[in-house]
Enzyme design. Sequence first.
Site, PDB file in Angstrom:
ATOM      1  N   ASP A 143      11.796   8.813  -1.829  1.00  0.00           N
ATOM      2  CA  ASP A 143      11.885   7.374  -1.553  1.00  0.00           C
ATOM      3  C   ASP A 143      12.952   6.756  -2.468  1.00  0.00           C
ATOM      4  O   ASP A 143      12.962   7.015  -3.671  1.00  0.00           O
ATOM      5  CB  ASP A 143      10.493   6.768  -1.850  1.00  0.00           C
ATOM      6  CG  ASP A 143      10.369   5.315  -1.416  1.00  0.00           C
ATOM      7  OD1 ASP A 143      11.048   4.911  -0.451  1.00  0.00           O
ATOM      8  OD2 ASP A 143       9.566   4.593  -2.040  1.00  0.00           O
ATOM      9  N   GLU A 170      19.358   2.804   4.049  1.00  0.00           N
ATOM     10  CA  GLU A 170      18.950   1.392   4.099  1.00  0.00           C
ATOM     11  C   GLU A 170      20.152   0.483   4.247  1.00  0.00           C
ATOM     12  O   GLU A 170      21.168   0.656   3.590  1.00  0.00           O
ATOM     13  CB  GLU A 170      18.165   1.023   2.835  1.00  0.00           C
ATOM     14  CG  GLU A 170      17.688  -0.423   2.841  1.00  0.00           C
ATOM     15  CD  GLU A 170      16.649  -0.729   1.754  1.00  0.00           C
ATOM     16  OE1 GLU A 170      15.805   0.143   1.485  1.00  0.00           O
ATOM     17  OE2 GLU A 170      16.702  -1.831   1.193  1.00  0.00           O
ATOM     18  N   HIS A 228       9.263  -5.633  -1.943  1.00  0.00           N
ATOM     19  CA  HIS A 228       8.475  -4.653  -2.697  1.00  0.00           C
ATOM     20  C   HIS A 228       7.521  -5.366  -3.646  1.00  0.00           C
ATOM     21  O   HIS A 228       7.817  -6.448  -4.132  1.00  0.00           O
ATOM     22  CB  HIS A 228       9.395  -3.740  -3.513  1.00  0.00           C
ATOM     23  CG  HIS A 228      10.181  -2.779  -2.681  1.00  0.00           C
ATOM     24  ND1 HIS A 228      11.546  -2.741  -2.678  1.00  0.00           N
ATOM     25  CD2 HIS A 228       9.780  -1.816  -1.821  1.00  0.00           C
ATOM     26  CE1 HIS A 228      11.962  -1.785  -1.860  1.00  0.00           C
ATOM     27  NE2 HIS A 228      10.907  -1.210  -1.319  1.00  0.00           N
ATOM     28  N   HIS A 231      10.051  -1.135   4.777  1.00  0.00           N
ATOM     29  CA  HIS A 231       9.663  -1.033   3.359  1.00  0.00           C
ATOM     30  C   HIS A 231       8.882  -2.276   2.960  1.00  0.00           C
ATOM     31  O   HIS A 231       8.913  -3.289   3.660  1.00  0.00           O
ATOM     32  CB  HIS A 231      10.922  -0.929   2.482  1.00  0.00           C
ATOM     33  CG  HIS A 231      11.538   0.433   2.470  1.00  0.00           C
ATOM     34  ND1 HIS A 231      11.621   1.205   1.352  1.00  0.00           N
ATOM     35  CD2 HIS A 231      12.109   1.156   3.471  1.00  0.00           C
ATOM     36  CE1 HIS A 231      12.211   2.351   1.645  1.00  0.00           C
ATOM     37  NE2 HIS A 231      12.522   2.351   2.921  1.00  0.00           N
ATOM     38  N   SER A 286       3.087  -3.407   1.916  1.00  0.00           N
ATOM     39  CA  SER A 286       1.805  -3.780   1.293  1.00  0.00           C
ATOM     40  C   SER A 286       1.658  -5.290   1.314  1.00  0.00           C
ATOM     41  O   SER A 286       2.626  -6.007   1.040  1.00  0.00           O
ATOM     42  CB  SER A 286       1.762  -3.306  -0.174  1.00  0.00           C
ATOM     43  OG  SER A 286       1.657  -1.919  -0.254  1.00  0.00           O
TER      44      SER A 286
HETATM   45  O1  TD3 Z   1       9.587   2.105  -1.124  1.00  0.00           O
HETATM   46  N1  TD3 Z   1       8.374   1.592  -1.274  1.00  0.00           N
HETATM   47  C1  TD3 Z   1       7.527   2.088  -2.362  1.00  0.00           C
HETATM   48  C2  TD3 Z   1       8.088   1.760  -3.724  1.00  0.00           C
HETATM   49  C3  TD3 Z   1       8.148   0.281  -4.011  1.00  0.00           C
HETATM   50  C4  TD3 Z   1       7.511  -0.147  -5.316  1.00  0.00           C
HETATM   51  O2  TD3 Z   1       6.136  -0.460  -5.154  1.00  0.00           O
HETATM   52  C5  TD3 Z   1       7.933   0.614  -0.396  1.00  0.00           C
HETATM   53  O3  TD3 Z   1       8.715   0.155   0.431  1.00  0.00           O
HETATM   54  C6  TD3 Z   1       6.491   0.106  -0.436  1.00  0.00           C
HETATM   55  O4  TD3 Z   1       6.440  -1.117  -1.087  1.00  0.00           O
HETATM   56  P1  TD3 Z   1       5.100  -1.931  -1.408  1.00  0.00           P
HETATM   57  O5  TD3 Z   1       5.293  -2.449  -2.810  1.00  0.00           O
HETATM   58  O6  TD3 Z   1       5.006  -3.062  -0.423  1.00  0.00           O
HETATM   59  O7  TD3 Z   1       3.932  -1.031  -1.297  1.00  0.00           O
HETATM   60 ZN    ZN Z   2      10.930   0.704  -0.509  1.00  0.00          ZN
END
Ligand code: TD3
Ligand code: ZN
Length: 283
Positions: free
Chosen positions: A81, A133, A179, A207, A210
């Site tokens: 990632d 991206e 994020h 991305h 969450s």
């Molecule tokens: O790439 N990621 C994971 C790493 C981000 C830092 O938490 C994401 O896109 C998921 O992001 P999130 O914070 O919404 O879970």
């Molecule tokens: Zn991300």
Amino acid sequence: MLVTNKQILDAADKGGYAVGAFNVNNMEILQAVIAAAEEERSPVIIQTSEGAIKYAGADYLSALVHLAAQKASVPVSLHLDHGTTYETIITCIANGWTSVMIDGSHHPLEENIKVTSEIIKIAHAAGISVEAELGRLGGVEDNISVDEKDARFTDPKEAVRFVEETGVDSLAIAIGTAHGKYKGIPKLDHERLDTIKKLVKIPIVLHGASGVGEDEIIKAVKLGVNKINIDTDVRVAFTEGVQAVFAKNPDEFDPRKICGPARDKMKEVVKAKMRLFGCSGKA
Ligand code: TD3
Ligand code: ZN
């Protein structure tokens, strides 16, 4: 079974669903995600950040995930990632990752195309799929001007050029997620997603998912998002699990009794995401 992101995401694109990609830093998180995938009969993407590799070691993470994938009866891929350096990407390819992300989103378009193309040349030769991206993630604020908003979000015309010139396998786009923990309620630019998906016709990655509302996610999946990244919600589940143990017994000192309940909580969160994304039952 261990597979590539391309195998998982091309099937998701055809089937009109999204697969969850969960960040993993240790054994308990990995076991929670794999157990959730088995119970939901879902394909799953295990992803590690550069920070995870620094924390646990590429060799440790690779051994853990390879064992988990070998034992699992559902498709599992191991994905890097937000890869930013040539060194990390080569380390992952050499250690058995089946997919890498090259994040050149901070570069101007030309440079992003150049950096991404270089990685694709190496990765594809090794049979490994690549995510890139375009556009930059960030929270949306009410008082943000349209110009600023458009500058940050992915430009559909640039996306077409980017995909054509690089031959990338999947594309992460910026449509309003961020994020980490949200301060306000995130609103997604579904129209932009619709336009981009119709033009580029490859698996689209979301991305910062969450904390995004269920309706927003369901709509995004309908419009062609095929990979959804979750880290923060699993971190929060882990921490709440640990806190609950200490709230009940402040003197607990057995790591298994501290991490075990946290693992259970993470599994439930991951299962709920799989049902929401539509990947349950697709293994
Ligand atoms: O790439 N990621 C994971 C790493 C981000 C830092 O938490 C994401 O896109 C998921 O992001 P999130 O914070 O919404 O879970
Ligand atoms: Zn991300």
